[in-house]
Design a protein around this motif. Structure first.
Motif, PDB file in Angstrom:
ATOM      1  N   ILE A 230       0.857  -1.187   0.000  1.00  0.00           N
ATOM      2  CA  ILE A 230       0.000   0.000   0.000  1.00  0.00           C
ATOM      3  C   ILE A 230       0.891   1.235   0.000  1.00  0.00           C
ATOM      4  O   ILE A 230       1.704   1.433   0.904  1.00  0.00           O
ATOM      5  CB  ILE A 230      -0.930  -0.005   1.230  1.00  0.00           C
ATOM      6  CG1 ILE A 230      -1.824  -1.244   1.176  1.00  0.00           C
ATOM      7  CG2 ILE A 230      -1.768   1.271   1.283  1.00  0.00           C
ATOM      8  CD1 ILE A 230      -2.640  -1.467   2.420  1.00  0.00           C
ATOM      9  N   GLY A 231       0.745   2.041  -1.046  1.00  0.00           N
ATOM     10  CA  GLY A 231       1.566   3.228  -1.200  1.00  0.00           C
ATOM     11  C   GLY A 231       2.658   3.003  -2.231  1.00  0.00           C
ATOM     12  O   GLY A 231       2.671   2.018  -2.974  1.00  0.00           O
ATOM     13  N   GLY A 232       3.561   3.951  -2.293  1.00  0.00           N
ATOM     14  CA  GLY A 232       4.645   3.898  -3.265  1.00  0.00           C
ATOM     15  C   GLY A 232       4.809   5.230  -3.946  1.00  0.00           C
ATOM     16  O   GLY A 232       3.827   5.911  -4.251  1.00  0.00           O
ATOM     17  N   THR A 233       6.054   5.621  -4.189  1.00  0.00           N
ATOM     18  CA  THR A 233       6.311   6.898  -4.852  1.00  0.00           C
ATOM     19  C   THR A 233       5.884   6.889  -6.309  1.00  0.00           C
ATOM     20  O   THR A 233       5.813   7.937  -6.951  1.00  0.00           O
ATOM     21  CB  THR A 233       7.808   7.238  -4.756  1.00  0.00           C
ATOM     22  OG1 THR A 233       8.577   6.090  -5.171  1.00  0.00           O
ATOM     23  CG2 THR A 233       8.182   7.598  -3.323  1.00  0.00           C
ATOM     24  N   SER A 234       5.609   5.713  -6.846  1.00  0.00           N
ATOM     25  CA  SER A 234       5.069   5.569  -8.195  1.00  0.00           C
ATOM     26  C   SER A 234       4.412   4.207  -8.283  1.00  0.00           C
ATOM     27  O   SER A 234       4.622   3.332  -7.423  1.00  0.00           O
ATOM     28  CB  SER A 234       6.163   5.690  -9.255  1.00  0.00           C
ATOM     29  OG  SER A 234       7.052   4.585  -9.171  1.00  0.00           O
ATOM     30  N   ALA A 235       3.632   4.011  -9.332  1.00  0.00           N
ATOM     31  CA  ALA A 235       3.039   2.699  -9.560  1.00  0.00           C
ATOM     32  C   ALA A 235       4.129   1.650  -9.760  1.00  0.00           C
ATOM     33  O   ALA A 235       4.015   0.515  -9.283  1.00  0.00           O
ATOM     34  CB  ALA A 235       2.124   2.757 -10.779  1.00  0.00           C
ATOM     35  N   ALA A 304       0.610  12.795  -2.311  1.00  0.00           N
ATOM     36  CA  ALA A 304      -0.644  13.170  -1.670  1.00  0.00           C
ATOM     37  C   ALA A 304      -1.867  12.889  -2.530  1.00  0.00           C
ATOM     38  O   ALA A 304      -2.969  12.659  -2.006  1.00  0.00           O
ATOM     39  CB  ALA A 304      -0.607  14.657  -1.298  1.00  0.00           C
ATOM     40  N   ALA A 305      -1.701  12.895  -3.851  1.00  0.00           N
ATOM     41  CA  ALA A 305      -2.834  12.682  -4.743  1.00  0.00           C
ATOM     42  C   ALA A 305      -2.981  11.232  -5.195  1.00  0.00           C
ATOM     43  O   ALA A 305      -3.885  10.925  -5.973  1.00  0.00           O
ATOM     44  CB  ALA A 305      -2.693  13.574  -5.979  1.00  0.00           C
ATOM     45  N   SER A 306      -2.102  10.350  -4.734  1.00  0.00           N
ATOM     46  CA  SER A 306      -2.100   8.966  -5.215  1.00  0.00           C
ATOM     47  C   SER A 306      -2.012   7.988  -4.061  1.00  0.00           C
ATOM     48  O   SER A 306      -1.416   8.294  -3.019  1.00  0.00           O
ATOM     49  CB  SER A 306      -0.907   8.720  -6.149  1.00  0.00           C
ATOM     50  OG  SER A 306      -0.891   9.635  -7.220  1.00  0.00           O
ATOM     51  N   CYS A 307      -2.576   6.821  -4.283  1.00  0.00           N
ATOM     52  CA  CYS A 307      -2.389   5.723  -3.321  1.00  0.00           C
ATOM     53  C   CYS A 307      -2.405   4.403  -4.090  1.00  0.00           C
ATOM     54  O   CYS A 307      -3.409   3.683  -4.107  1.00  0.00           O
ATOM     55  CB  CYS A 307      -3.473   5.719  -2.249  1.00  0.00           C
ATOM     56  SG  CYS A 307      -3.187   4.464  -0.962  1.00  0.00           S
ATOM     57  N   PRO A 308      -1.301   4.093  -4.768  1.00  0.00           N
ATOM     58  CA  PRO A 308      -1.262   2.821  -5.483  1.00  0.00           C
ATOM     59  C   PRO A 308      -1.295   1.649  -4.501  1.00  0.00           C
ATOM     60  O   PRO A 308      -0.688   1.692  -3.433  1.00  0.00           O
ATOM     61  CB  PRO A 308       0.068   2.867  -6.239  1.00  0.00           C
ATOM     62  CG  PRO A 308       0.920   3.815  -5.467  1.00  0.00           C
ATOM     63  CD  PRO A 308      -0.026   4.826  -4.881  1.00  0.00           C
ATOM     64  N   VAL A 309      -2.024   0.621  -4.877  1.00  0.00           N
ATOM     65  CA  VAL A 309      -2.101  -0.605  -4.087  1.00  0.00           C
ATOM     66  C   VAL A 309      -1.756  -1.759  -5.009  1.00  0.00           C
ATOM     67  O   VAL A 309      -2.359  -1.921  -6.075  1.00  0.00           O
ATOM     68  CB  VAL A 309      -3.497  -0.809  -3.481  1.00  0.00           C
ATOM     69  CG1 VAL A 309      -3.553  -2.131  -2.699  1.00  0.00           C
ATOM     70  CG2 VAL A 309      -3.864   0.354  -2.568  1.00  0.00           C
ATOM     71  N   GLY A 310      -0.791  -2.558  -4.617  1.00  0.00           N
ATOM     72  CA  GLY A 310      -0.367  -3.704  -5.410  1.00  0.00           C
ATOM     73  C   GLY A 310      -0.655  -5.001  -4.695  1.00  0.00           C
ATOM     74  O   GLY A 310      -0.526  -5.096  -3.468  1.00  0.00           O
TER      75      GLY A 310
END
Length: 533
Positions: A230-235, A304-310
């Motif tokens: 959960i999270g990450g500076t990029s996808a 702040a505008a993103s929350c990638p989940v892998g």
């Protein structure tokens, strides 16, 4: 504010047990006041060759011990135990070094950290690729890499190259490696979900996880080692972390975050996700508790505008192995050399399976299968036709051109698979099932034309397949995903190519099988095992 630099992934310790390959190919030289570890590129070739060899035929002790734990768990279902026992038997067969544990011997992946004081003088990726090439040429492994000639024309590379090789810089005079052989089944079950801050509360995250766990299904051969990041500076950073976490690479991260943004494991959510997986009742492929062996939940910083989940998995062919080069030599992670010690003295008790004779007219096979409900365990004997992605596409081209479907597709059940190379003196190379879902788009049209009336593969399928089987009277049978070596040794008596020989491992084959294990997953009444969980 003061400047702070934080190692993004501060692995606190490495308790990996290594075996030494050689002391050759390394030496320490002085450059001013610095000690430089000089590595002969032949050492890179040797390390990659040994790592891919070991990981193709051996598994980690910790992984195999988790399979044994399923057999000892009174809460495990009979199906859980049946799958776990087969996977342990498979490991015993594979350890001989002839039949790889899985027929999909995977994309070779290398993730490395090269110390600033390590010198090779070459393009390291080239020499690592040479070692990978050697193993795939010399061992009974499968060439799975398809290269594009144009946008739509493709060919098998014939070497399993190219490999994926990512090399990063670090401090020091050591070279660290993680090698993976990643099959298509588990690779295809890696998901990226672009979420927002609204996910980051207990209720929303719990609901999200419960929904997305079902996306995994069983086509990637559970029980899984599951990773949720959960999270990450990029996808891209998120998905790279998913792959490493599923391979156990981040097991020794901290368990709390800090203001510098270090990655950490969330142990509470690992327990919660593991419970969700158990409650799903998917189990070790055919219902039960053991959809996952374990779960890793990794929390990363985010924009702040993103929350990638892998979300991703390492499957029952848990082919991950570390390596390192230091001044003391070249080392590779020690995998389990005696899996037989983990087998129980007696196999788990199961009710007798229903025997199905495949050497009879298709109408009679269908009539026999129609007598039994979904979940029925079968033993298949007789003839199968083997065909997978490209063969299906070619047969569809025949239908589109107004030509008839080949009779073999009408007269025999279709097994979705592609074998590894056949060892000398054996009838077959490792030959387990591939993911059924990739062929879903063909089922309605093929059954309408009298073909694919009985299909054998692994994993769950779409509603379209259920509808087609109900309309045309077909069946989908599930085979255990994972034990490809034992299937080759004990259940496949002969193999011959019957069409599209130029396709290599994707050619159409006719095989003769004995006591081949399977379950009725989708029947001719539209019932489906996974829909009923």
């Amino acid at each position: 504010m003061d400047f702070i630099y934080q190692d993004p992934y501060p692995i606190l310790k490495d308790d990996t047990q290594y075996r030494k390959i050689t002391s050759d190919f390394v030496k320490v030289e002085k450059l001013g006041d610095r000690e430089i570890l000089t590595v002969d590129p032949k050492g890179l070739e040797l390390l990659a060759q040994e790592a891919l060899k070991d990981v193709s035929f051996m598994l980690r002790t910790s992984h195999l011990e988790k399979l044994r734990a399923i057999l000892d768990d009174p809460e495990a279902t009979d199906n859980d135990r049946f799958v776990a026992y087969n996977l342990l038997q498979n490991a015993v067969v594979a350890i001989d070094g002839e039949l790889p544990s899985c027929q999909d011997t995977g994309t070779a992946i290398v993730m490395a950290k090269k110390g600033e004081n390590v010198y090779t003088g070459v393009d390291d990726a080239e020499w690592l690729s040479k070692g990978i090439f050697n193993t795939y040429q010399e061992r009974n492994l499968r060439y799975s890499q398809i290269v594009p000639i144009s946008m739509f024309e493709e060919k098998n590379s014939g070497s399993n190259l190219p490999a994926q090789i990512d090399i990063y810089a670090k401090k020091g005079a050591s070279y660290e490696f993680l090698f993976l052989a990643k099959g298509g089944g588990s690779a295809n079950k890696t998901y990226l979900y672009q979420q927002t801050k609204s996910l980051l509360n207990e209720k929303s995250l719990d609901a999200f996880i419960r929904a997305k766990i079902m996306d995994l299904g069983t086509s990637a051969c559970p029980p899984y080692h599951l990773a949720l990041v959960i999270g990450g500076t990029s996808a891209e950073a998120n998905l790279a972390a998913v792959k490493k976490a599923s391979a156990g690479y981040f097991d020794h991260l901290p368990t709390t975050g800090n203001m510098a943004g270090q990655a950490f494991r969330d142990l509470e959510w690992e327990k919660r996700v593991q419970l969700i997986c158990q409650q799903s009742a998917i189990g070790a492929q055919f219902g039960g508790k053991y959809f996952t062996h374990d779960v890793r939940v990794i929390r990363l910083p985010r924009h702040a505008a993103s929350c990638p989940v892998g979300l991703g998995v390492s499957c029952s062919a848990d082919r991950n192995i570390k390596g390192k080069i230091t001044k003391d030599g070249i080392f590779v992670e020690q995998l389990e050399v005696n899996p037989k010690r983990l087998l129980p003295e007696t196999p788990p008790h199961l009710e007798a399976a229903v025997e199905i004779d495949l050497n009879q007219p298709m109408a009679d096979i269908l009539k026999k299968l129609s007598q039994y409900p979904i979940k029925t365990r079968l033993k298949l004997n007789g003839t199968l036709i083997v065909a997978r992605d490209i063969a299906h596409a070619k047969i569809k081209e025949l239908l589109d051109a107004g030509k008839p479907m080949p009779e073999y597709f009408k007269n025999h059940p279709i097994y979705y698979a592609g074998p590894a190379k056949t060892p000398e003196g054996m009838a077959s190379g490792s030959f387990g099932p591939t993911t059924a879902g990739r062929m879903d788009v063909y089922v309605e049209e093929f059954q309408k034309n009298g073909g694919s009336m009985v299909m054998l593969a692994k994993g769950n399928r779409t509603k379209d397949v259920m509808n087609a089987c109900k309309t045309y009277g077909g069946f989908y049978l599930g085979s255990i995903g994972g034990p490809a070596a034992i299937l080759a040794k004990e259940n496949i008596l002969s193999v011959e190519v019957v069409d599209f020989e130029e396709l290599g491992m994707e050619a159409v084959r006719k095989i003769t099988i004995k006591d081949f294990p399977a379950f009725i997953i989708t029947d001719d009444k539209g019932n489906d095992f996974f829909e009923n969980l």
